[in-house]
Design an enzyme around this catalytic site. Sequence first.
Site, mmCIF file in Angstrom:
data_model
loop_
_atom_site.group_PDB
_atom_site.id
_atom_site.type_symbol
_atom_site.label_atom_id
_atom_site.label_comp_id
_atom_site.label_asym_id
_atom_site.label_seq_id
_atom_site.Cartn_x
_atom_site.Cartn_y
_atom_site.Cartn_z
ATOM 1 N N ASP A 1 0.876 -1.153 0.000
ATOM 2 C CA ASP A 1 0.000 0.000 0.000
ATOM 3 C C ASP A 1 0.921 1.212 0.000
ATOM 4 O O ASP A 1 2.102 1.097 0.305
ATOM 5 C CB ASP A 1 -0.836 -0.058 1.280
ATOM 6 C CG ASP A 1 -1.698 1.152 1.443
ATOM 7 O OD1 ASP A 1 -2.238 1.606 0.435
ATOM 8 O OD2 ASP A 1 -1.812 1.645 2.575
ATOM 9 N N ASP B 1 -1.506 -0.769 5.828
ATOM 10 C CA ASP B 1 -1.779 -0.298 7.178
ATOM 11 C C ASP B 1 -3.248 -0.044 7.424
ATOM 12 O O ASP B 1 -3.669 0.096 8.549
ATOM 13 C CB ASP B 1 -0.986 0.976 7.461
ATOM 14 C CG ASP B 1 -1.489 2.125 6.636
ATOM 15 O OD1 ASP B 1 -1.946 1.884 5.506
ATOM 16 O OD2 ASP B 1 -1.441 3.265 7.123
ATOM 17 N N ASP C 1 -6.588 -2.384 3.077
ATOM 18 C CA ASP C 1 -5.576 -3.364 2.670
ATOM 19 C C ASP C 1 -5.886 -4.762 3.186
ATOM 20 O O ASP C 1 -5.160 -5.700 2.903
ATOM 21 C CB ASP C 1 -4.200 -2.942 3.197
ATOM 22 C CG ASP C 1 -3.864 -1.545 2.803
ATOM 23 O OD1 ASP C 1 -4.081 -1.214 1.633
ATOM 24 O OD2 ASP C 1 -3.391 -0.778 3.652
#
Lengths: 351, 1306
Positions: free
Chosen positions: B554, B1013, B1017
Amino acid sequence: MNSNTPSSSAGGPGSADATAPRRNSKRPKYSRFTQQELPACKPILTPKWVISTFLLVSFIFIPIGIVSLFASRDVVEIVHGYETECIPLNSRNDKVGFIQSDQDKTCIRTLTVPKDMSQPIYVYYQLDNFYQNHRRYVRSRSDQQLRSPGNARETGSCSPEDTTVSGTPIVPCGLIAWSLFNDTYHFTSNNGGQIPINKRGISWQSDRERKFGRNVYPSNFQNGTLIGGARLNESIPLSEQEDLIVWMRTAALPTFRKLYGKIEVNLRQGDVINVTLQNNYNTYSFNGRKKLVLSTTSWLGGKNDFVGIAYLTVGGLCFFLAIVFVLIYLIKPRQLGDPSYLSWNRNPGGH
Amino acid sequence: MSSAKPLLSQSEHLSAPCPHPHHRQSSLSITSLGGLCHTASVSSSVTDETQDNNLYDLKEESEEDFDPVVGAVRPAFRPARKQFLSAELQPQCPPRVRKRLVSWGGVMDPWHNVKALEISGASTRASSSLVHESLNKSQRPRRSERFLQISMQLEDNIAHHDNPRLIHINDPKKTNDKFDFSGNEIRTSKYTFLNFLPKNLFIQFHRVAYLYFLAIAALNQLPPLAVFGRTVSLFPLLFVLTVTAVKDGYEDWRRHRSDRNENNRESLVLQPDEFSLKRWKKIQAGEVVKINSDETMPCDMVLLGTSDPSGIAYIQTMNLDGESNLKTRYARQETNKLVLEGTRISGVIKCEQPNRNIYEFTANMELNGHRFPLSQSNIILRGCQLKNTEWAIGVVVYAGQDTKAMLNSAMSSSKRSRLETYMNRETLWLSVFLLIMCLIVATGMGLWLKRHETQLDTLPFYRKLYFGQGKEGKKYKYYGIPMETFFSFLSSIIVFQIMIPISLYITMELVRLGQSYFMIGDMHMYDSNTNSRFQCRSLNINEDLGQIRYVFSDKTGTLTENKMEFRKASIWGKNYDNTLPMAGSLGDTNVEVEDLMFGRRKWKLKSEITPDFELMKLMHKDLYGEERIAARDFFLALAACNTVIPILTGCPSSGTDHTLDDIPISINYQGESPDEQALVAAASAYGYTLFERTSGHIVIDANGEKLRLDVLGLHEFDSVRKRMSVIIRFPDDTVKVLVKGADTSMFSILKDNPDDHIRNATLCHLNEYSSEGLRTLVVASRDLTGEQLVEWQNMYEDASTSLTDRSAKLRQTAALIECNLTLLGATAIEDKLQEGVPEAIESLRQAGIKVWVLTGDKQETAISIGLSCRLLTADMHQIIINGNSDEECRKLLYDAKAKYSVNFDSCEENAEIDYLEVPSKTKSSNLPERAVKEDGPTFGPLALIIDGSSLVYILEKDLESEACIISNFVLVLFDLATSCKVVLCCRVAPLQKAGIVDMIKGRTDDMTLAIGDGANDVSMIQMADVGVGLSGQEGRQAVMASDFAMGQFRFLKRLLLVHGHWNYQRIGYLVLYNFYRNAVFVLMLFWYILCTAFSTTSALTDLSSVFYSVLYTSVPTIVVGILDKDLSHKTLLKYPKLYAAGHRQESYNMSLFWITMADMLWQSLVLFYVPLFTYKESTIDIWSMGSLWTIAVVILVNIHLAMDIKRWVFITHCAIWGSIIVTYGCMVVIDSIPVFPNYGTIYHLMKSPTYWLTILLITVIGLLPRFIFKVFHHIFWPSDIQIAREAEVLRKRRRFFGSKKDRVLI
């Protein structure tokens, strides 16, 4: 490549930790253990190591091999098979029938001593093809019963030789005891003198003292319809029935020797020994062979060249390998830790 | 409909019964949108209360608005919706779907104009969920179950309307009376003290391994098969059960502890008439809870009232979905009034059954005879935090396990490591060996019995019959030859049971536990900012970390800190560099600056930036040059041209101007986009502080002077124009258009100025900025004349009320004024990369790991971040695929492929040089085009940049066309993507992230790792082979779903390169060694059994047989598996390429297995035959032989292990030599018990030199081939690890012993 920082700097974070005494910090505590930095020996196969290992092995093995070989060569052994010879010629077609009959089975054999034999000379009987290590056989005994008279009824593991018809326990029970070897040997020298056989102390001391009870006496032994082997004197406690004790240390392999007794006189080369033996034991039903063995002993045990030869071979091989590796390192040296051998440096063109 | 109850209008359209009135509704709402945005005359009548109304209308509007973006999704999406209707909903429910979309938008900050990004995000999310649903239906067998599960998360929100949940406000008794709602106690633990034993056993016996033990133990209880003693045979089973139970118990205890902490937190609960503290676990549905600012919600609650008169509450949903910006939730006016008056509320809420969709809530409330609907915007969920609101009162609707947060925190399903899968393959081979061995034994037994059939009755060592006790002729344990053969087969299984290394599973678990202990304790992976250690949440996949080939990352919050900072500005062709602190001259100039910054002191910002001194001076010069005006306009544009809302805290702003400087008012800028916040903050730093925004105007404090600007209109940012503009009227009636946007879109609409030096300078600066990885925006302005304004206003009104093609019309309108602009300057914002990210990425790439960045950001941002974290480099050739339609995408994709496929080869080669690629089978088979090699132009390394909507077409296409492979889009994409060095996916929805991961997972054998995080995700983290969660800024959702969690991205480098490498080497060796260790023992027994008339006798004592694998040899393997390291972490970090050993599967593969097995065969033969020859024709008894074998095999395997140990620490010495000593000890003990037939054996043996000589001989002969092989391998085919190790060790030695002493013999 050559500028790696020394590992001692790893102590750095530890000191930083000490300066920050935050109470609820989850910072892992520094220790060489948790950081996997314990002092360690990291052996690598340097040529020096490799060659010295091989040399070391050969230097240890070759002398041992020589010594063992000599020791084995010093042992004098007389092996005499008699399972056929001790059957009268007319019964040789039906050996089993003969052995099971009540005929006299005395048989006289003569042995010639090939070399001087100094006492003690061990007398063994050797059986072939007798699977003392068969699972049914090995388990068919009761060690509790052998130890103390109170456990006479502990015959659970002794089937099918556990109790008599009336249900009273057989002591010692089980197939092992039942099949006790019952050939006997008497030695006379050529000049007619008796050669005494000492049958004391042929079993392990620990067995006599702890495993076979001093006050356990045989009872109901060999009373069944099928007689397996020797009978025991019911007045002698098991701890003194050394033949039984020896027999009950079941052999590891289907060919085995068991100690029969010790001759405690020296024998000269060329002496002729007459053996009067009772050929009682039925090995004929399973084509087992019987041998009488007289052997001196060495620090290594009986006559066996294997250990000596094996040691010599391995030692020699290692010596040879040491030389090979010396040559290899001389002819095709590789600088240890040379980064140019790294795969990505070695073949930059890819695979 | 809505006109009847005006008060309820805010959500009326949500519950509109059918789509038609709904459309009317949304068209109506557009007028009010106009009110919000530009027409001052209308906006004057807009009250706070109707603002809510607008918000939702806005959603509607904006959804229609962004057809270019979403529209393309639509065609696919519409049928999808129908499918939803037909498939999932009852006929009367169409509005729900509609509403669902709306509420999706509503989750994003509803206060602001929703950007195209989110809407497209929402719809792509929906459509991708459709994708997976259709997938669900078509039952494609290849897809993993997991993925379906993820997509199901979105599906199961279709509520069960037939069974609503009734909540009586403020009456928990009545609420819980009829229904058995769960309390607020949460329980993530599996066991209680009482049920631990039965439940744990029950769960344990679900494992096949334990059933194997159980079956073996049971077999052994059968009389004909009793190989071992009855109790002894239970020992292995008991051992594994105990070890596992202890481990499970410990883990569960930890869960208990965290549950207890959570359950014992306290909140204010109304009981019975005043709010008092109550533990969380005691809270029940129906109770009224008061939350103060910054507190966390204990359960899911419907808002009743807040400290704000309009019933607004701001919440942070970080823990839930990972988004850090504030969201607004509303208390219904009806209840809020009552709450503020202090009246006790009693009503009934009828809501849907608990479900895990955090984006939806449907309910209605009956209060004083009125019924009104409740929606997503009225509920606050467990785990959220109240922000900027003094207090909020709500009624608990879902508590404890029913809360959406808990429903979402499903246990991370256990993954199985790749190595373990391979291991199972080899275990199968071992089973085959086992079977063969058992068959040999059984056949031998059969033949032997056949041969001795006639003798069996009397054979002294067999004795089939009883002779005595009246059972003459009865058979003793004899069941006929076939049965005996069969029993022999079974009992040989019992004897050879450890051939199947079941205990290996337990060993591995213990080893992984130990490895985790060291990973957790690694100080280099401790993040002091968040005070978080590394966490191992999954204990099954440690070694997978050593074989990662793809990292999916990410961006925001993972690579970056998610803190935007204004860095540089280029104004009127001049570069102002903020990063440099005021150079040296801290003397009088400082005072001057402070003077200059007088105006600013009034406002206290959350993040202060040090203004550039030069620029400050410029700002405060009184001369009215062009530059000065440009600077003013520049900052005005920054302050005005945005959608940021200032929230004042500190002093109430209602009073007059503050004359006292020492009471600074702190402003918190709340905005959708962190970039805008940073820009507004920057403007404030230079004296233009935005401190008030209403729908019609904004107020800016310009160096102390209050400037009220009317906002006439606002053209939002969209991805086509890539700019946004506001039209504002100054107090002096001049009208200006302020525009900011991406440089690509801005330079084309600038005024054609012959004097181009400003433009050139700005361009130059922009290049400079973006090469530094800064996010750039260009700012421009234009004065509007009266006619232009009127023309625009007409068109704008027309466009914004239009029903068809509104967005296109709005774009035309925007184009009308967004032209002939005057360039003011450019800004550069830094989304600060996390510390060490570029280095980490660089290392990972060197290690041969492909890093893919999947981000929700727009393309430009993604690229700029890519540049700044050294993912993209200047020499890379970027392939950008951002089609808006199926065809376009296809075209782009095929074009790219056609263009670069000629280049695939060189690219591959390139990659190989860099990454030591192992030619992978899948790759070559998937790239048939590679054969076509032309001498085309050579490109640099490729970088693929693809956006989310294109991905939708591609992934969706694949599913639709599964019957034929006409457009094997995914395949093409996959080819393209794998041949690129770098892949950047921008604007991807969470499920698409998972889709991408799945694409790679499904088509290669390579290991994937996903790191992220936020909640967005989660799906990706769960999909990947290894999921890593960052416990940083955004919540715990990602952490909850992850296998490993850590504080910062840069730890990934250490995690993979160091711990991954170690773990892989250790486990790989451990598995091989365990196979060997058990097999050598079993084979040794097997050879012996051939010498015992196939009677499965073991020369070893029962206890020794059992202890062999659990006591004599287990500890060293575990210790080595935990502690051995081939290389130090410094070396590993220095040469990331060493990681490729894991890619090449160097420490565990088929050929290694077979080599080990061959070695094992040799060693077992040595073990058996050396004593056999030594003691041939001797008096050796079975127990002495067994004793010799026991000790020989233990010594042999331990020395074998010792030969392979790379690092001897004290503990290793203890374990290796200790276990030999322990073996001796055990044998002495066993042989000291007179009950056993083997009594006294060891004492007797130890006196014999032959015994010792034999052991030495076995050890040396057994290990000689292995040693020779090792040495040869070492000389002629040194592996990378070996060389690095030599370098490491020798260097250290030289340091210690001087340079010459330990010279290598050459």
